[in-house]
Scaffold this motif. Sequence first.
Motif, PDB file in Angstrom:
ATOM      1  N   ASN A   1       0.920  -1.320   0.087  1.00  0.00           N
ATOM      2  CA  ASN A   1       0.094   0.048   0.080  1.00  0.00           C
ATOM      3  C   ASN A   1       0.906   1.244  -0.033  1.00  0.00           C
TER       4      ASN A   1
ATOM      5  N   HIS B   1      -3.689   4.692  -5.865  1.00  0.00           N
ATOM      6  CA  HIS B   1      -4.938   4.717  -4.765  1.00  0.00           C
ATOM      7  C   HIS B   1      -4.984   6.314  -4.340  1.00  0.00           C
TER       8      HIS B   1
ATOM      9  N   HIS C   1      -7.179   9.193  -0.824  1.00  0.00           N
ATOM     10  CA  HIS C   1      -6.465  10.506  -0.387  1.00  0.00           C
ATOM     11  C   HIS C   1      -7.117  11.621  -1.287  1.00  0.00           C
TER      12      HIS C   1
ATOM     13  N   ASP D   1      -5.817   5.215   4.703  1.00  0.00           N
ATOM     14  CA  ASP D   1      -5.614   4.062   4.342  1.00  0.00           C
ATOM     15  C   ASP D   1      -5.896   2.732   5.258  1.00  0.00           C
TER      16      ASP D   1
HETATM   17 FE   FE2 Z   1      -2.347   5.684   0.887  1.00  0.00          FE
END
Ligand code: FE2
Length: 330
Positions: free
Chosen positions: A152, A158, A163, A281
């Motif tokens: 991650n 992502h 975010h 996250d």
């Molecule tokens: Fe992240």
Amino acid sequence: MGNIRDEWFPIASSADLQPGTCSALTLLENRLLLGVGKDGQPSLFPDTCPHRGAQLSLGSFDGAKFQCPYHGWEFGLDGRCLHQPAHPGRDPSAASTLPSYLLREGYGLLWACLGDNPKCLPTYPEYEDGTGRSLVLKAAPFASSGPRIIENFLDLAHFPFVHEGYLGDPRIAGIDRYVVEVVDGMLRLSEVSVWQPNPGPLATSGGPVSYEYTVSHPYAATLAKTPSEVDGGERSGFSILLVASPVNETECLVWRVVTVRDPGVDTDAQRAFNRTIFEQDINVVESQLPKRLPLDLRAEVHQPADAGSLAYRKWLIDRGTSYGTVPKTE
Ligand SMILES: [Fe+2]
Ligand code: FES
């Protein structure tokens, strides 16, 4: 468990080591006892008495000796058994000694190795090169495997979703090709460019930001943000070392050291920002199934932006790390 016991993992921040205190912790499914002598010297032992297996941390510690809560055996900070109250006149045998584990300090953290052939700490030259100020963030519990957590940290695609408004924008979600290579045994992702709404402290509009990532330890990675004029010049550069200390295969404590180039940085704001990003996250990564990272590349589907993740999975196979993964069978 492979060779995971030979890796170093953080167990405390150096600044938190209070002389004359002890604490219980779990690393790699081992119940451990960390004692800090009156001189500030730390020692790490199994938190299990060699006599009948009682948990030593339920007993007492006076800064020099632990006393087991069950039959009162006393142990010094070298692990030697000093006294067995049922036999006051008899010297305890060597067999009653508590074994101790390897410890070392680095990057503002105290690291432990439970194995006999310790490997190296992850490399993080920014901590010592004198160009920045380092902050050790409070360790955060994370209910996933170390490899899922590291993947991650290396994942770019992502940013616009997890975010949004901080590190990306879903309308500008394209990921350009970047360089993936193994250099001196370290995995490196370079020429990574991502669009961010607020690229640096002096930026007045969104723009591209450049990152470089390195992996030199299976449960750790570093990120370096390259300073550039568009995002505020020299002062905008920073680096992060992230290390997952495994409680077990699917639960970790995540340690982060942030090194900021700006000497006048607002450290509280910096800690708060990093905490916010990290918390964004957690839900998604904890939801990933399986929690252990599949090393068979056919087990999940990939997109070109995942080149870094795929290289990390291959790097883990080459390293022989299976802890926290679903190993490749065949
Ligand atoms: Fe992240
Ligand atoms: S179990 Fe610790 S002294 Fe007996």
